[in-house]
Design an enzyme around this catalytic site. Structure first.
Site, mmCIF file in Angstrom:
data_model
loop_
_atom_site.group_PDB
_atom_site.id
_atom_site.type_symbol
_atom_site.label_atom_id
_atom_site.label_comp_id
_atom_site.label_asym_id
_atom_site.label_seq_id
_atom_site.Cartn_x
_atom_site.Cartn_y
_atom_site.Cartn_z
ATOM 1 N N HIS A 1 24.876 55.125 18.500
ATOM 2 C CA HIS A 1 25.093 53.561 18.932
ATOM 3 C C HIS A 1 25.828 52.829 17.815
ATOM 4 O O HIS A 1 25.623 52.539 16.925
ATOM 5 C CB HIS A 1 23.651 52.960 19.111
ATOM 6 C CG HIS A 1 23.702 51.681 19.745
ATOM 7 N ND1 HIS A 1 23.842 51.539 21.179
ATOM 8 C CD2 HIS A 1 23.267 50.409 19.390
ATOM 9 C CE1 HIS A 1 23.437 50.196 21.413
ATOM 10 N NE2 HIS A 1 23.583 49.386 20.290
ATOM 11 N N SER B 1 26.501 46.651 22.969
ATOM 12 C CA SER B 1 25.044 46.612 22.869
ATOM 13 C C SER B 1 24.721 45.310 23.812
ATOM 14 O O SER B 1 25.157 45.147 24.967
ATOM 15 C CB SER B 1 24.557 46.822 21.703
ATOM 16 O OG SER B 1 23.171 47.315 21.765
HETATM 17 C C1 GTR Z 1 18.013 46.861 20.733
HETATM 18 C C2 GTR Z 1 17.868 46.799 22.323
HETATM 19 C C3 GTR Z 1 18.959 47.219 23.205
HETATM 20 C C4 GTR Z 1 20.326 46.945 22.414
HETATM 21 C C5 GTR Z 1 20.610 46.542 20.868
HETATM 22 C C6 GTR Z 1 21.320 46.007 20.415
HETATM 23 O O1 GTR Z 1 17.245 46.731 20.030
HETATM 24 O O2 GTR Z 1 16.736 47.460 22.847
HETATM 25 O O3 GTR Z 1 18.998 46.753 24.230
HETATM 26 O O4 GTR Z 1 20.961 45.503 23.093
HETATM 27 O O5 GTR Z 1 19.402 46.130 20.503
HETATM 28 O O6 GTR Z 1 22.222 44.868 20.602
HETATM 29 O O7 GTR Z 1 21.877 46.333 19.457
#
Ligand code: GTR
Length: 431
Positions: A410, A269
């Site tokens: 995710h 991420s």
């Molecule tokens: C979210 C963000 C993403 C990603 C994610 C993370 O809120 O919008 O770009 O980086 O966090 O790092 O878990």
């Protein structure tokens, strides 16, 4: 008199209406696009210079040009021209995983005339390797003590985001956080595969909140603070990437069990955006893995699918440099796009990983970026990414440019790591 009063009243009403409309506009809720048919048409900026007669022999120059564009327009310049002193100490070491591994905790102290700052690196290597081992190096989100239940791991004293699940209150990490991120760090499996793994809390390098760049490694260089007058200076992602290079220095200096030519930088991420930028900036990294990195990572900005440039800059104003904000809702004006970030890592192997339900990170945009960068690898004489179309969930392919689309959300899971182990093996075999 009556007419003047009437005109004034009308003007006042118009002002109220227009101010109200502006506020409504500013507060309008961001609605991500998840409809492929609404992705606008766009032209990707080319990896090779279009006018070049001999793009392959001119690649080194073009790479320098692209790297500097990314520094100036997206992540911000690191203070490479400023001096600092570094010292390293092994603050703890001992057997880990019931004797299968050696655990070492290394403190890296960075000093300037303005400040000093320490970063703690946790390293696991197989107990008795025959030779220096390849190693995955990646940042973690909540502290080294979260990656394993091992009670010897020091608890970070750096600012942490409050989280009941991670045992953080009043921005202080506690014992309760031990092992809460262990599912993301299969240390035992890596050790059993003869590999090393090292990690550091990202907040140890730069706390993940907008403090106008006062703390973390930014505090070492107050004369180089980013701001409206310096829109091309390092944001937090660039600071994390710079920190990863300092961790690599530490591995080289203090950990002979690790093969310095086989350190692959990995991140999930926001930390996947960071692993890509770290490998682009520092060619000592043997390869890079981006797990679900999305916007500002592997995904193409011009697709505006899921998270967009405007949205990420609004939610996380400290991640990128100030210049990147010019492209909020204005992606076509970007002089680059993220496939060119991947191209900066060539000829070293890269792995771009997506998850099928992670629409916010735009899996198809991550794939297209990898596909486009793989064209460069093929021009440089390496096999191209084997997939010609965005694949079905559950598909993976390993090569100089690797890609997978895991089924699910995710996250970084065992399934992902099994593929990364395969990637590491392929890298070692090809050298
Ligand atoms: C979210 C963000 C993403 C990603 C994610 C993370 O809120 O919008 O770009 O980086 O966090 O790092 O878990």
């Amino acid at each position: 008199m009556y007419i003047i009063h009437l005109v004034r009243t009308i003007c006042l009403l118009l002002t109220i209406i227009s101010t109200g409309a502006a506020q409504v506009h500013a507060q309008k809720k961001f609605v991500p696009n998840y409809d492929e048919s609404k992705v606008p048409e766009f032209d990707l900026p080319p990896i090779f210079k279009p006018s070049s007669q001999d793009p392959i022999s001119e690649w080194a120059d073009r790479r320098t040009e692209l790297l500097s564009l990314f520094q100036q327009q997206v992540y911000g310049l690191p203070p490479t021209h400023l001096a600092y002193r570094t010292s390293y100490s092994i603050v703890e070491s001992g057997p880990g995983l019931a004797g299968k591994a050696l655990r070492q905790q290394i403190r890296i102290k960075l000093e300037t005339d303005a400040a000093n700052h320490t970063i703690d690196l946790l390293v696991y290597t197989p107990a008795e390797p025959n030779r220096p081992v390849p190693l995955f190096l990646g940042l973690n989100f909540f502290g080294n003590h979260t990656v394993s239940k091992d009670p010897q791991i020091a608890i970070t004293s750096a600012w942490s985001r409050n989280s009941a699940e991670k045992g953080v209150s009043q921005n202080k990490a506690t014992d309760k956080g031990r092992g809460t991120a262990a599912s993301r760090w299969p240390i035992e499996k890596l050790i059993e595969n003869g590999l090393g793994v090292a990690t550091c809390y990202c907040g140890d390098i730069d706390p993940d909140f907008d403090d106008q760049f006062q703390n973390g490694v930014h505090s070492l260089f107050p004369q180089f603070r980013p701001g409206p007058d310096h829109p091309d200076r390092w944001g937090t992602i660039a600071a994390w990437a710079w920190g990863l290079s300092r961790l690599l220095d530490g591995l080289i200096q203090k950990v002979p069990q690790v093969d310095p030519n086989r350190v692959v930088v990995i991140g999930h991420s926001r930390l996947g955006k960071t692993s890509l930028w770290a490998a682009a900036s520092d060619t000592r990294f043997a390869g890079a893995i981006s797990n679900n990195s999305g916007c500002g990572g592997a995904a193409l900005s011009r697709r505006r699918f899921g998270e967009t440039v405007g949205r990420i800059n609004q939610s996380f104003p400290h991640w990128f440099c100030e210049n990147f904000k010019q492209y909020n809702r204005n992606e076509d004006a970007l002089p680059l796009d993220q496939h060119q970030l991947l191209s900066l890592i060539a000829r070293r192997p890269i792995y771009i990983a997506s998850a099928s339900e992670d629409r916010w990170a735009d899996p198809r945009g991550e794939f297209l970026s990898a596909k486009s960068a793989s064209q460069l690898y093929s021009n440089l004489g390496y096999p191209e990414l084997k997939l010609s179309e965005f694949p079905e969930p559950g598909t993976h392919t390993i090569g100089p440019v690797s890609y997978h689309l895991r089924k699910g959300r995710h996250n970084i899971t065992d399934w992902d790591w099994d593929r990364y182990i395969e990637f590491m093996r392929a890298m070692v075999q090809s050298q």
